[in-house]
Design an enzyme around this catalytic site. Structure first.
Site, short mmCIF file in Angstrom:
data_model
loop_
_atom_site.label_atom_id
_atom_site.label_comp_id
_atom_site.label_asym_id
_atom_site.label_seq_id
_atom_site.Cartn_x
_atom_site.Cartn_y
_atom_site.Cartn_z
N ASP A 182 0.86 -1.17 0.00
CA ASP A 182 0.00 0.00 0.00
C ASP A 182 0.91 1.24 0.00
O ASP A 182 2.11 1.14 0.28
CB ASP A 182 -0.88 -0.05 1.25
CG ASP A 182 -1.75 1.18 1.40
OD1 ASP A 182 -2.32 1.64 0.40
OD2 ASP A 182 -1.84 1.70 2.53
N ASP A 184 -0.35 5.08 0.85
CA ASP A 184 -0.68 6.07 1.87
C ASP A 184 -0.60 5.47 3.27
O ASP A 184 -1.20 4.42 3.54
CB ASP A 184 -2.08 6.64 1.63
CG ASP A 184 -2.16 7.40 0.32
OD1 ASP A 184 -1.98 8.62 0.34
OD2 ASP A 184 -2.38 6.75 -0.73
N SER A 270 -2.48 0.92 -4.75
CA SER A 270 -2.97 2.01 -3.92
C SER A 270 -4.40 2.40 -4.26
O SER A 270 -4.80 2.39 -5.43
CB SER A 270 -2.06 3.22 -4.09
OG SER A 270 -2.55 4.35 -3.40
#
Length: 404
Positions: A182, A184, A270
């Site tokens: 991922d 963020d 993402s």
């Protein structure tokens, strides 16, 4: 024939480490013509502990006396035990248990070791993987299925405030693997969409919706459309400003650099935006990237997404597609994420790691890493801090010296 003659001798030497100690001991053993059955040696704070299991010669008492004289000459202590069996690791249920703490207290190690003992399993070996900026210890455990051990130790780890990862001890740990991350709040600190929202004056509202979505309280796709709509009218140049302001998670570059040296492949998956993730992939030499594309017309954001949303299911789909492209099985994939939309991806991987994640994600993942250093992941793969720093030094990369 002496009925008390042992079949083996276990020689344990302890004392201040110095060059030539091991050679001196084996010189005495060589003169006796014994066979070496097992060896363990560690150096802890310049203190040596050397254990050697050998076949017992006919005149074993003479060998014992020779070893004791050698120890006296080296100003070390020695113990010779008779009739010690070979240290055979149980074939059933073998695991690597990595314990990470900052700090790692003796009480936590006592609790983890106690739970292992309670299960009837055995710690066959322990070795330090790192001492700075976290302490990481790898335990070789046998006698219990890794799945059972993982469940048992997860609760103890949470209670003790340490991270514990349990992995099967097999060849997969040493093979080339794919790391799917991922972005963020995992690869980078903070949320890109909130940084963009600051340019529209709606950061607080977007942050509130993002937090709820990451906790699994809102449908991700629905929440993303709502948040992106608030960005309508923001100049596309804001994406450049956001990218310049991004801060990578501590240790991110070290992790990627280290594992790429070993042939690992990397992918970014993402729920954020391709205008950011594609640049991250280029800068970090990441092999694959998939994210949502913000629609831009006449140099401004329209508040819409182009194409389908990369949501929870989409992340798992991307993982499988990237694994196929690399020619590796899903079991050879490591997924790292922090939010509810990462859960399917974490479950699809052979090893799912919740990194500084929401509680529901920590509970569902194979393991959790809660220290703020992304390169702690390498310790789970059997790579020590010393090996990382040695490889960096060979490449001319200087790492900060640890405290004494």
């Amino acid at each position: 024939m002496d009925p008390e003659a042992p079949k083996t001798l276990l020689i344990t030497l302890t004392g201040k480490d110095r060059p030539g100690v091991t050679a001196a001991v084996f010189d005495r053993l060589a003169q006796a013509g014994v066979e070496v059955l097992d060896i363990e040696q560690i150096v802890l704070r310049r203190r040596l502990v050397l254990g050697v299991l050998v076949t017992a010669p006919h005149d074993w008492k003479r060998l014992s006396a020779q070893v004791e004289r050698a120890a006296d000459e080296l100003q070390m202590q020695v113990e010779v035990e008779r009739g010690v069996g070979d240290n055979r690791v149980r074939a059933v249920g073998r695991s690597h248990v990595t314990v990470i703490g900052s700090p790692l207290r003796a009480s936590a190690m006592a609790a983890i070791a106690g739970r292992i003992a309670d299960s009837g399993a055995n710690i066959d070996r322990m070795e330090r993987m790192a001492r700075y900026p976290v302490t990481a210890i790898d335990l070789h455990v046998s006698g219990i299925a890794p799945e059972r051990l993982r469940v048992m130790l997860a609760k103890e780890a949470a209670s003790q405030g340490v991270d514990v990862a349990v992995q099967p001890a097999n060849l997969l740990r040493r093979g080339m693997r794919l790391i799917v991350m991922d972005v963020d709040s995992t690869l980078v600190q903070g949320e890109v969409i909130e940084m963009l929202a600051a340019h529209a004056g709606v950061e607080a509202e977007v942050a509130r919706v993002t937090e709820a979505a990451m906790r699994g309280e809102l449908d991700f796709a629905e929440s993303l459309h709502h948040r992106v709509a608030l960005l309508a009218g923001v100049p596309a140049s804001a994406l450049d400003e956001v990218y310049r302001d991004l801060v990578l998670a501590p240790g991110a570059r070290t992790m990627v650099r280290t594992l790429r040296r070993l042939g690992y492949r990397f992918a970014l998956v993402s729920g954020g935006f391709s205008q950011i993730t594609d640049r991250l992939a280029r800068d970090l030499h990441i092999d694959f990237a998939r994210a949502n594309e913000l629609e831009i017309v006449d140099g401004v954001l329209t508040g819409r997404i182009v194409g389908p949303v990369v949501d929870r299911a989409g992340k798992a789909t991307a993982l499988r597609e990237f694994a196929a492209a690399c020619g590796v099985s899903e079991e050879a994939v490591i997924a790292i994420g922090d939010g509810a939309n990462d859960l399917d991806m974490l479950n699809a991987a052979g090893l799912g790691i919740a990194y500084n994640a929401k509680p529901m994600v920590r509970d569902a993942a194979d393991t959790a890493v809660n220290v703020p250093y992304l390169d702690a992941i390498v310790y789970l793969l059997g790579i020590s801090r010393e090996e990382v720093e040695a490889a960096d030094a060979a490449a001319g990369i200087v790492t900060p010296a640890p405290p004494v």
